[in-house]
Design a protein around this motif. Structure first.
Motif, mmCIF file in Angstrom:
data_model
loop_
_atom_site.group_PDB
_atom_site.id
_atom_site.type_symbol
_atom_site.label_atom_id
_atom_site.label_comp_id
_atom_site.label_asym_id
_atom_site.label_seq_id
_atom_site.Cartn_x
_atom_site.Cartn_y
_atom_site.Cartn_z
ATOM 1 N N ASP A 16 10.089 -0.009 -10.753
ATOM 2 C CA ASP A 16 10.784 0.227 -9.483
ATOM 3 C C ASP A 16 10.111 1.340 -8.686
ATOM 4 O O ASP A 16 9.996 1.249 -7.462
ATOM 5 N N ARG A 17 9.653 2.376 -9.374
ATOM 6 C CA ARG A 17 8.932 3.468 -8.696
ATOM 7 C C ARG A 17 7.638 2.925 -8.083
ATOM 8 O O ARG A 17 7.283 3.252 -6.952
ATOM 9 N N ASN A 18 6.931 2.084 -8.828
ATOM 10 C CA ASN A 18 5.702 1.495 -8.319
ATOM 11 C C ASN A 18 5.979 0.670 -7.059
ATOM 12 O O ASN A 18 5.263 0.777 -6.059
ATOM 13 N N ALA A 19 7.029 -0.130 -7.096
ATOM 14 C CA ALA A 19 7.393 -0.949 -5.934
ATOM 15 C C ALA A 19 7.737 -0.076 -4.734
ATOM 16 O O ALA A 19 7.373 -0.397 -3.599
ATOM 17 N N ALA A 20 8.419 1.038 -4.970
ATOM 18 C CA ALA A 20 8.765 1.949 -3.873
ATOM 19 C C ALA A 20 7.510 2.582 -3.269
ATOM 20 O O ALA A 20 7.409 2.728 -2.043
ATOM 21 N N LEU A 21 6.556 2.937 -4.104
ATOM 22 C CA LEU A 21 5.301 3.499 -3.595
ATOM 23 C C LEU A 21 4.525 2.470 -2.779
ATOM 24 O O LEU A 21 3.933 2.802 -1.746
ATOM 25 N N ILE A 22 4.544 1.218 -3.216
ATOM 26 C CA ILE A 22 3.891 0.150 -2.452
ATOM 27 C C ILE A 22 4.594 -0.045 -1.108
ATOM 28 O O ILE A 22 3.945 -0.200 -0.072
ATOM 29 N N ALA A 23 5.912 -0.030 -1.121
ATOM 30 C CA ALA A 23 6.672 -0.176 0.133
ATOM 31 C C ALA A 23 6.294 0.921 1.119
ATOM 32 O O ALA A 23 6.205 0.674 2.333
ATOM 33 N N GLN A 74 -1.716 5.796 -5.578
ATOM 34 C CA GLN A 74 -2.787 5.905 -6.561
ATOM 35 C C GLN A 74 -2.533 7.013 -7.589
ATOM 36 O O GLN A 74 -2.933 6.890 -8.742
ATOM 37 N N ASP A 75 -1.857 8.062 -7.155
ATOM 38 C CA ASP A 75 -1.581 9.193 -8.040
ATOM 39 C C ASP A 75 -0.670 8.731 -9.183
ATOM 40 O O ASP A 75 0.463 8.332 -8.958
ATOM 41 N N GLY A 76 -1.172 8.740 -10.385
ATOM 42 C CA GLY A 76 -0.378 8.366 -11.546
ATOM 43 C C GLY A 76 -0.319 6.878 -11.836
ATOM 44 O O GLY A 76 0.453 6.463 -12.707
ATOM 45 N N ILE A 77 -1.118 6.067 -11.142
ATOM 46 C CA ILE A 77 -1.050 4.622 -11.356
ATOM 47 C C ILE A 77 -1.338 4.258 -12.812
ATOM 48 O O ILE A 77 -0.657 3.422 -13.398
ATOM 49 N N CYS A 81 1.114 2.124 -15.689
ATOM 50 C CA CYS A 81 0.657 0.800 -16.128
ATOM 51 C C CYS A 81 0.758 0.579 -17.628
ATOM 52 O O CYS A 81 0.385 1.447 -18.423
ATOM 53 N N ALA A 82 1.228 -0.608 -17.983
ATOM 54 C CA ALA A 82 1.151 -1.097 -19.361
ATOM 55 C C ALA A 82 -0.178 -1.832 -19.547
ATOM 56 O O ALA A 82 -0.728 -1.856 -20.643
ATOM 57 N N GLU A 83 -0.670 -2.456 -18.472
ATOM 58 C CA GLU A 83 -1.985 -3.104 -18.435
ATOM 59 C C GLU A 83 -2.706 -2.554 -17.218
ATOM 60 O O GLU A 83 -2.168 -2.609 -16.107
ATOM 61 N N PRO A 84 -3.913 -2.003 -17.383
ATOM 62 C CA PRO A 84 -4.598 -1.353 -16.258
ATOM 63 C C PRO A 84 -5.003 -2.337 -15.166
ATOM 64 O O PRO A 84 -5.110 -3.545 -15.398
#
Length: 102
Positions: A16-23, A74-77, A81-84
């Motif tokens: 969810d955090r990743n999706a928010a950063l993309i948004a 990008q910071d902390g991506i 990730c479980a898979e890079p």
């Protein structure tokens, strides 16, 4: 013109955090309206994310990495990730109203 596909899977607790950063990246893109780039991001039900970037530049340069929101994404991506991320150039086999025609 160059098209690139990026695929990775996030850890369930980071999705969810990743999706928010993309948004936030898309919000900044909509505000800045840079020319020469088209961008799509998808989230699959297993928390795999797919990004497709199309740039007009033959060398693939894009204004996206210059965005503050993209730097935050990008910071902390790698930690999210479980898979890079896997980055690949792609070509279109079929297209119906998804991308600009060459």
């Amino acid at each position: 013109m160059r098209r690139t596909l990026i695929r990775y899977k996030t850890k369930p607790e980071a999705s969810d955090r990743n999706a928010a950063l993309i948004a936030a990246v898309f919000a900044e893109l909509k505000a800045a309206k840079p020319d020469g780039v088209r961008y799509l991001s998808l989230r699959l039900e297993d928390d795999t994310f797919i990004h497709i970037v199309e740039t007009d530049a033959e060398d693939g340069t894009s204004p996206i990495p210059k965005l503050a929101a993209f730097a935050a994404f990008q910071d902390g991506i790698r930690d999210r990730c479980a898979e890079p991320p896997l980055v690949r150039a792609v070509g279109i086999v079929g297209n119906y109203r998804m991308f600009n025609e060459p």
